[in-house]
Design an enzyme around this catalytic site. Structure first.
Site, short mmCIF file in Angstrom:
data_model
loop_
_atom_site.label_atom_id
_atom_site.label_comp_id
_atom_site.label_asym_id
_atom_site.label_seq_id
_atom_site.Cartn_x
_atom_site.Cartn_y
_atom_site.Cartn_z
N HIS A 203 0.80 -1.23 0.00
CA HIS A 203 0.00 0.00 0.00
C HIS A 203 0.83 1.27 0.00
CE1 HIS A 203 1.08 0.07 4.23
NE2 HIS A 203 0.69 1.33 4.26
C1 UD1 Z 1 -2.12 5.86 5.42
C2 UD1 Z 1 -0.84 6.49 5.95
C3 UD1 Z 1 0.28 5.48 5.86
C4 UD1 Z 1 -0.07 4.20 6.56
C5 UD1 Z 1 -1.40 3.68 6.05
C6 UD1 Z 1 -1.84 2.50 6.88
C7 UD1 Z 1 -0.44 8.90 5.66
C8 UD1 Z 1 0.26 9.91 4.84
N1 UD1 Z 1 -0.45 7.65 5.15
O1 UD1 Z 1 -1.92 5.52 4.05
O2 UD1 Z 1 1.45 6.01 6.45
O3 UD1 Z 1 0.93 3.26 6.31
O4 UD1 Z 1 -2.41 4.70 6.17
O5 UD1 Z 1 -2.72 1.66 6.19
O6 UD1 Z 1 -1.00 9.21 6.69
N2 UD1 Z 1 -9.33 4.38 1.41
C9 UD1 Z 1 -10.55 3.75 1.44
N3 UD1 Z 1 -11.10 3.49 2.66
C10 UD1 Z 1 -10.49 3.78 3.83
C11 UD1 Z 1 -9.24 4.43 3.79
C12 UD1 Z 1 -8.67 4.71 2.58
O7 UD1 Z 1 -11.14 3.46 0.41
O8 UD1 Z 1 -11.05 3.49 4.92
C13 UD1 Z 1 -8.71 4.66 0.07
C14 UD1 Z 1 -9.11 6.00 -0.51
O9 UD1 Z 1 -9.20 5.86 -1.88
C15 UD1 Z 1 -7.91 6.87 -0.16
C16 UD1 Z 1 -6.77 5.90 -0.25
O10 UD1 Z 1 -7.29 4.67 0.21
O11 UD1 Z 1 -7.76 7.95 -1.03
C17 UD1 Z 1 -5.55 6.29 0.56
O12 UD1 Z 1 -5.92 6.46 1.92
P1 UD1 Z 1 -5.05 7.38 2.90
O13 UD1 Z 1 -5.62 7.29 4.24
O14 UD1 Z 1 -4.86 8.73 2.31
O15 UD1 Z 1 -3.64 6.73 2.84
P2 UD1 Z 1 -3.16 5.25 3.11
O16 UD1 Z 1 -2.57 4.74 1.83
O17 UD1 Z 1 -4.19 4.45 3.76
N1 UDP Z 2 -3.21 -5.48 9.01
C1 UDP Z 2 -4.46 -6.04 9.24
N2 UDP Z 2 -5.20 -6.47 8.17
C2 UDP Z 2 -4.74 -6.39 6.89
C3 UDP Z 2 -3.46 -5.82 6.68
C4 UDP Z 2 -2.72 -5.37 7.75
O1 UDP Z 2 -4.90 -6.15 10.39
O2 UDP Z 2 -5.45 -6.81 5.97
C5 UDP Z 2 -2.45 -4.97 10.17
C6 UDP Z 2 -1.11 -5.59 10.38
O3 UDP Z 2 -1.22 -6.69 11.24
C7 UDP Z 2 -0.27 -4.48 10.99
C8 UDP Z 2 -0.94 -3.21 10.50
O4 UDP Z 2 -2.19 -3.60 9.93
O5 UDP Z 2 -0.31 -4.49 12.40
C9 UDP Z 2 -0.08 -2.56 9.47
O6 UDP Z 2 -0.81 -1.56 8.83
P1 UDP Z 2 -0.46 -1.03 7.40
O7 UDP Z 2 0.35 -2.02 6.68
O8 UDP Z 2 -1.74 -0.61 6.79
O9 UDP Z 2 0.36 0.30 7.72
P2 UDP Z 2 1.89 0.61 8.11
O10 UDP Z 2 2.30 -0.29 9.21
O11 UDP Z 2 2.71 0.43 6.87
O12 UDP Z 2 1.85 2.04 8.49
#
Ligand code: UD1
Ligand code: UDP
Length: 434
Positions: A203
């Site tokens: 992601h």
């Molecule tokens: C965010 C964090 C990242 C973290 C990740 C955990 C920042 C800059 N990024 O990235 O550091 O690793 O969360 O998973 O804060 N979306 C949905 N439903 C949701 C959430 C997101 O559909 O509930 C989709 C939307 O299209 C959105 C995209 O995911 O635009 C990105 O979501 P966003 O929260 O901006 O960033 P993450 O990639 O989730």
């Molecule tokens: N995780 C989860 N379900 C999923 C994918 C990840 O519960 O389908 C959990 C995972 O165990 C870990 C956390 O989400 O503890 C990591 O989140 P993510 O990879 O979204 O973000 P990051 O750690 O890179 O910020």
């Protein structure tokens, strides 16, 4: 004490869960403020259910938006909430937009900030997370760092060693507390198509928002001769669909895509994996906690301990490199065993207890209070000194009252500064006040 917990995404909920438990068990007030950055049930609410957490007191509901909009809305909403709730200390975790906005808002309101998982650095400013963590650390007062390596990052940035505490990472608390529950409760085994598989998560913005990188990664996956289970982040699904790559994965019989999984299902899935392929921060930490070799789809990591411990390798994002990295582990028993046996650098699962105790003690001894200008003595400058006497850090700083050790070098390498570190034959950099 009234502790404000600011969170917005699934890893923050997971990594804050044991701290929330600790605060509640000690009957302090815990005010949970969700920014709403993650809002789908399977990206947010599911984790409150799985981890048995009280629902947030506030949800700012920022949803998906540009980082600038998210950060500015969070800051202005927090001004009202933090003031109204008379919060004594704000805790933020990690490096998301919630962390930057939370730390900055609290700092402007002169509320102390504790940064959980402080000090991580990838030294890659292309990552939005790198700027978030650097700025959040600048606004923080208490630093809960997972390892000595991360503590040294903060020392190098001039942060007073007295405020840096090595606590391990709360991900170990989450894994340890939930693995047995997951084994008992999860039925994910019945839903997966394979017995022997690699778990994949993907992601990171720099991977999924870059069409060339994304295509390279997809090509490596579809041409791989191992089974893959892929719980897909909504951001990734969207990018794959937009780039006409989603069908390609869907048509590969050895790849099973699932919706994003709740924590219990995901932990169970991870624990039974042959190997973990990921660009996630938290998943790199979970891999070494669960003794499963990890291949990271990145060129750098802010978790270098996982690499130096021998449990993780950086594969980059090119097709051949990824396939070679995986084959090198799965086709070589010795390499596999060595990686699986790598020592977990993130502690024993008691991080949240340590963090809570440090907060309580910092209030008791008033080290957390934000000083007024008349309490700050004038800074005179830095000096370098080779120490020849038998003296510890604490003894040195008591002897030279207005001198604070900023860095210690031993055999030309920086060293973590503990109060009891012995200084003889080491070189120190000292910050001197008038
Ligand atoms: C965010 C964090 C990242 C973290 C990740 C955990 C920042 C800059 N990024 O990235 O550091 O690793 O969360 O998973 O804060 N979306 C949905 N439903 C949701 C959430 C997101 O559909 O509930 C989709 C939307 O299209 C959105 C995209 O995911 O635009 C990105 O979501 P966003 O929260 O901006 O960033 P993450 O990639 O989730
Ligand atoms: N995780 C989860 N379900 C999923 C994918 C990840 O519960 O389908 C959990 C995972 O165990 C870990 C956390 O989400 O503890 C990591 O989140 P993510 O990879 O979204 O973000 P990051 O750690 O890179 O910020």
């Amino acid at each position: 004490m009234r502790i404000g917990i600011i969170l917005g995404t699934r890893p923050e909920i997971i990594k804050m869960s044991s701290i929330i438990d600790e605060i509640n068990q000690n009957k302090d007030d815990c005010i949970i403020i969700h920014t709403g950055q993650h809002y789908d049930i399977e990206m947010s609410k599911q984790f409150f259910t799985d981890l048995n957490l009280p629902l947030p007191n506030y949800n700012i509901g920022i949803g998906s938006n540009t980082a600038i909009k998210q950060i500015s809305i969070i800051i202005s909403e927090l001004e009202e909430i933090l003031t109204k709730e008379k919060i004594d200390i704000v805790l933020v975790q990690g490096d998301t937009n919630a962390v930057l906005a939370g730390a900055l808002a609290a700092n402007k309101l002169k509320i102390p900030v504790g940064h959980v998982e402080a000090g991580l650095r990838s030294f890659d400013k292309n990552m939005p997370e790198e700027t978030n963590r650097i700025l959040a650390d600048n606004c923080s007062n208490l630093f809960f760092v997972p390892t000595e390596e991360t503590a040294i990052n903060l020392q190098n940035e001039g942060i007073n060693h007295k405020m840096i505490h090595i606590t391990g990472n709360t991900i170990v608390d989450a894994c340890n507390r939930n693995l047995d529950i997951a084994i008992n409760k999860s039925n994910i085994e019945q839903l997966t198509n394979f017995d022997d598989y690699i778990t994949l998560t993907l992601h990171r913005a720099e991977n999924v928002d870059d069409p060339i990188r994304l295509e390279n990664i997809v090509n490596s996956l579809v041409n791989l001769e191992y089974n893959i289970v892929f719980p897909i982040h909504p951001h990734t699904k969207k990018s794959l669909v937009d780039n006409n790559l989603y069908e390609k994965i869907l048509n590969a019989e050895h790849i099973q895509i699932t919706k994003p999984l709740g924590y219990l299902d995901f932990l169970y899935l991870l624990s039974k994996s042959k190997l973990i392929l990921t660009d996630s921060g938290g998943v790199q930490e979970e891999a070494i906690t669960l003794n499963i070799p990890c291949v990271t789809l990145r060129y750098n990591t802010e978790r270098p301990e996982t690499i130096s411990a021998g449990g993780n390798v950086l594969a980059g994002t090119k097709e051949e490199e990824i396939r070679n990295s995986i084959a090198n582990i799965l086709n070589n028993k010795d390499v596999y065993t060595k990686m699986a046996k790598a020592k977990n650098p993130y502690g024993d699962g008691d991080s949240s207890k340590k963090i809570y105790e440090i907060i309580v003690n910092s209030f008791k001894n008033e080290s957390i209070h934000i000083k007024s200008s008349d309490e700050i003595i004038d800074f005179e400058g830095y000096y370098l000194k080779k120490i020849e006497e038998n003296i510890t850090v604490r003894e040195f700083e008591e002897k030279y009252e207005k001198h604070i050790i900023e860095q210690i070098f031993s055999n030309n390498l920086p060293e973590y500064i503990d109060e009891n570190t012995k200084l003889k034959d080491k070189t120190i950099i000292v910050k001197k006040f008038k």
